[in-house]
Motif scaffolding. Structure first.
Motif, short mmCIF file in Angstrom:
data_model
loop_
_atom_site.label_atom_id
_atom_site.label_comp_id
_atom_site.label_asym_id
_atom_site.label_seq_id
_atom_site.Cartn_x
_atom_site.Cartn_y
_atom_site.Cartn_z
N ALA A 461 51.12 40.07 23.26
CA ALA A 461 51.62 39.11 22.27
C ALA A 461 50.47 38.42 21.54
N GLU A 462 49.37 38.15 22.26
CA GLU A 462 48.22 37.50 21.62
C GLU A 462 47.36 38.50 20.87
N ALA A 463 47.37 39.75 21.34
CA ALA A 463 46.68 40.86 20.68
C ALA A 463 45.28 40.51 20.21
N PRO A 464 44.37 40.16 21.12
CA PRO A 464 43.00 39.86 20.69
C PRO A 464 42.28 41.12 20.21
N ASP A 465 41.39 40.95 19.23
CA ASP A 465 40.66 42.09 18.67
C ASP A 465 39.46 42.48 19.51
N ASP A 466 38.97 41.58 20.32
CA ASP A 466 37.74 41.79 21.08
C ASP A 466 38.07 42.03 22.54
N ALA A 467 37.57 43.11 23.11
CA ALA A 467 37.84 43.42 24.51
C ALA A 467 37.26 42.38 25.45
N ASP A 468 36.24 41.63 24.99
CA ASP A 468 35.61 40.60 25.81
C ASP A 468 36.11 39.21 25.45
N ALA A 469 37.21 39.15 24.72
CA ALA A 469 37.74 37.85 24.30
C ALA A 469 38.06 36.98 25.50
N LYS A 470 38.03 35.68 25.26
CA LYS A 470 38.26 34.71 26.34
C LYS A 470 39.60 34.92 27.01
N VAL A 471 40.60 35.31 26.22
CA VAL A 471 41.94 35.48 26.79
C VAL A 471 41.96 36.59 27.83
N TYR A 472 41.14 37.62 27.65
CA TYR A 472 41.07 38.69 28.65
C TYR A 472 40.38 38.20 29.92
N VAL A 473 39.33 37.42 29.77
CA VAL A 473 38.63 36.87 30.94
C VAL A 473 39.58 35.96 31.72
N GLU A 474 40.31 35.12 31.01
CA GLU A 474 41.25 34.21 31.68
C GLU A 474 42.36 35.00 32.38
N ALA A 475 42.82 36.07 31.75
CA ALA A 475 43.88 36.88 32.34
C ALA A 475 43.38 37.54 33.62
N LYS A 476 42.16 38.01 33.61
CA LYS A 476 41.60 38.66 34.81
C LYS A 476 41.39 37.66 35.94
N GLU A 477 40.96 36.45 35.59
CA GLU A 477 40.79 35.41 36.62
C GLU A 477 42.14 35.06 37.24
N ALA A 478 43.17 34.96 36.40
CA ALA A 478 44.51 34.66 36.91
C ALA A 478 45.02 35.80 37.79
N TRP A 479 44.72 37.03 37.38
CA TRP A 479 45.12 38.19 38.18
C TRP A 479 44.41 38.21 39.53
N ARG A 480 43.15 37.81 39.54
CA ARG A 480 42.41 37.75 40.79
C ARG A 480 43.11 36.80 41.76
N GLU A 481 43.61 35.70 41.27
CA GLU A 481 44.34 34.77 42.13
C GLU A 481 45.67 35.37 42.59
N ASP A 482 46.34 36.10 41.69
CA ASP A 482 47.63 36.71 42.05
C ASP A 482 47.47 37.69 43.21
N ILE A 483 46.49 38.56 43.12
CA ILE A 483 46.36 39.57 44.17
C ILE A 483 45.81 38.95 45.46
N ARG A 484 44.98 37.92 45.32
CA ARG A 484 44.49 37.22 46.52
C ARG A 484 45.66 36.56 47.25
N ASN A 485 46.48 35.82 46.52
CA ASN A 485 47.60 35.12 47.15
C ASN A 485 48.59 36.09 47.78
N ALA A 486 48.83 37.22 47.10
CA ALA A 486 49.76 38.21 47.64
C ALA A 486 49.23 38.81 48.93
N ALA A 487 47.96 39.19 48.94
CA ALA A 487 47.36 39.79 50.14
C ALA A 487 47.36 38.82 51.32
N LEU A 488 46.99 37.57 51.07
CA LEU A 488 46.96 36.58 52.15
C LEU A 488 48.36 36.30 52.70
N ALA A 489 49.34 36.24 51.81
CA ALA A 489 50.72 35.98 52.26
C ALA A 489 51.22 37.11 53.16
N ILE A 490 50.91 38.34 52.80
CA ILE A 490 51.33 39.49 53.61
C ILE A 490 50.63 39.46 54.96
#
Length: 550
Positions: A461-490
């Motif tokens: 939806a945001e469709a950034p033009d730059d692969a290194d855009a801040k929104v991609y970095v933020e998305a990856k950081e949020a994903w890192r938390e998602d997979i960490r929380n899922a693994a610890l919960a299991i």
């Protein structure tokens, strides 16, 4: 003798209707708005028959210009238009009789001394030719049911022993169908078929024998002679015929068809077959509805091969290779050609592919163990796109990194669970431990699936033009938390420290600590392309200065 059974005129096609009914219709009726999908009662037949119809539409009335496709999508052709379009190919749609037979060998194989007779059950992938067929399984098929089974076998034929060739894409190939949802509604049968019809395959009737192999003597392969698009026509991808088969028709006596459940005046209980039908090297063909991957096999070289599912179920691990192209330099997989074609077409019917749930992708195919089918997989996946090829490359790159990080996290989780639950390292891992670990892995992928797709939808939806855009970095950081929380919960669920029958408590604590720091550490960040974690500073007692920990 009855009149020849022609699929061009008979109501042989089982379909589901908007009223929730199942009925048989003629090919000419497929544009009716009340029809939703092919409904044979077998998922493998549903997909194969749908593919066949797409191929038939492609060669008989495929889009010829940029206006033809959206016009027909929005206004389906009448029964008379469809009938007129397929009429030049009607001779290829006759199931029995003395002339060419639908998906059967041009030659009357019953006249050959070296032909083998097989029970009709052997048409199905779960009972390959030459295998013992258990009593009480499929014993008779109506002409309708036989046509459905024949399409499925020739479309997905597995290895069947010496000289019994596999299908054009190998045994049990994977297929992906674009599912457009206009105003969030499920598509009609016509919309489903027409959305997946490739351009440029319409042929002149005089070229039919190049495309439809049963209209001419079989290109045999006794000496491994091959059949490629250069020998025939690219559109034969939809009509490949690797197996040399001739059906044997007998009068019916009230038997119910094992597929359709109907009765017929004429039934099929067996067929005659010979080996060495057409040999289609998979790397020489590109089926418009199949995803491909780059082979690293030294014997075949660096070529593209049709993708086959390795296990039941399709998860977001498989999503990138089925939906989005990577940059050419990074490609190891390619979605089916129809995916990119539809994304370009969508604007012509005012379908905004950037909107959630505007279009999906049905992925289907057998998971095979050589000749043996393990399971048939069907999965509905979201087709997420920015609407721009370059931006889609960035989205695919981010998705790839997210999957790699999730794979690393799942491995850390399994290693931690082994340490926590199976403490005796001197003994081999007990067989009983495999099921809990497999369940933990499956749960990890299931628990992180929705966050994965939600993240990509937001990025699209945001469709950034730059692969290194801040929104991609933020998305990856949020994903890192998602997979960490899922693994610890299991881990906490499977190795609780307060359970009365817990194994060595020290092992559990140590294993969880290692898991936590592993999930926070450089491995996951590297997979995501993020900067490594900052190293904690320790006070240097010797000189009173601060230094970074090694």
């Amino acid at each position: 003798m009855t009149e020849p059974y022609s699929l061009a005129v008979e109501p042989w096609l089982p379909v589901a209707t908007v009223e929730g009914e199942r009925k048989f219709v003629r090919i000419r009726d497929i544009g009716h708005p009340d029809l939703l999908r092919v409904d044979t009662g077998r998922a493998d037949c549903d997909i194969s028959v749908t593919e066949f119809l797409i191929g038939l539409l492609a060669i008989s009335m495929g889009p010829t210009d940029n206006y033809d496709w959206p016009r027909r999508f929005e206004t389906p052709p009448s029964p008379d238009e469809i009938a007129a379009a397929i009429k030049p190919f009607a001779h290829a749609l006759v199931l029995d009789g003395d002339g060419p037979r639908f998906f059967q060998d041009f030659e009357d194989l019953e006249l050959r001394n070296d032909a083998a007779r097989e029970p009709i059950a052997s048409l199905f992938l779960e009972t390959p030719a030459g295998h013992f067929v258990k009593e009480g399984t499929v014993s008779a098929l109506s002409r309708r049911g036989t046509a459905l089974a024949l399409i499925a076998l020739q479309t997905g034929a597995p290895a069947g022993g010496r000289g019994h060739r596999t299908s054009l894409r190998g045994g049990g190939p994977s297929t992906t169908l674009v599912i457009p949802r206009i105003e969030s509604k499920a598509p009609t049968l016509w919309q489903l078929l027409w959305a997946n019809v490739p351009e440029g395959l319409k042929i002149a009737p005089e070229d039919a024998a190049k495309v439809i192999p049963w209209l001419a003597p079989t290109r045999t392969s006794h000496n491994d002679e091959i059949t490629t698009p250069a020998h025939t026509h690219f559109a034969q991808a939809f009509f490949g015929m690797p197996r040399r088969i001739r059906l044997t028709f007998t009068p019916g006596n009230g038997e119910r068809c094992a597929v359709t459940g109907d009765t017929d005046d004429v039934i099929v209980m067996s067929y005659v077959t010979r080996p060495y039908g057409a040999y289609y090297p998979s790397h020489t063909w590109r089926h418009p509805l199949s995803p491909y991957y780059k082979s690293k096999d030294k014997e075949v070289g660096d070529v593209w091969l049709p993708l086959h599912f390795k296990a039941a179920g399709v998860s977001y691990r498989d999503w990138i290779g089925l939906t989005l192209k990577s940059k050419p330099a990074d490609e190891t997989s390619r979605p089916a050609d129809i995916v990119a074609a539809f994304l370009k077409r969508a604007a012509d019917i005012d379908l905004d592919v950037t909107q959630p749930n505007s279009v999906g992708l049905l992925a289907a195919g057998y998971a095979m163990d050589k000749m043996k089918p393990l399971d048939f997989t069907e999965a509905m996946l979201p087709l997420i796109s920015t609407g721009n090829e370059d931006r889609d490359y960035h989205l695919a790159g981010c998705a790839t990194a997210m999957v790699q990080a999730a794979e690393a996290a799942s491995q850390l989780l399994l290693a931690a669970l082994k340490t926590a639950l199976y403490t005796d390292k001197k003994k081999a891992q007990p067989e009983s431990s495999k099921a809990p670990l497999a369940a933990a892995r499956a749960r990890f992928w299931a628990d992180t699936e929705n966050p994965f797709y939600d993240t990509l939808r937001d990025l699209a939806a945001e469709a950034p033009d730059d692969a290194d855009a801040k929104v991609y970095v933020e998305a990856k950081e949020a994903w890192r938390e998602d997979i960490r929380n899922a693994a610890l919960a299991i881990f906490d669920d499977l190795a609780p420290i307060d359970a009365p029958d817990s194994p060595d408590l020290k092992n559990i604590v140590n294993a969880r600590s290692l898991l936590f720091y592993g999930l926070e550490g450089a491995l996951i960040r590297k997979a995501l392309g993020l900067a490594p974690p900052e190293k904690a500073e320790k006070k240097n007692k010797a000189n009173g200065t601060r230094r970074k920990a090694a």
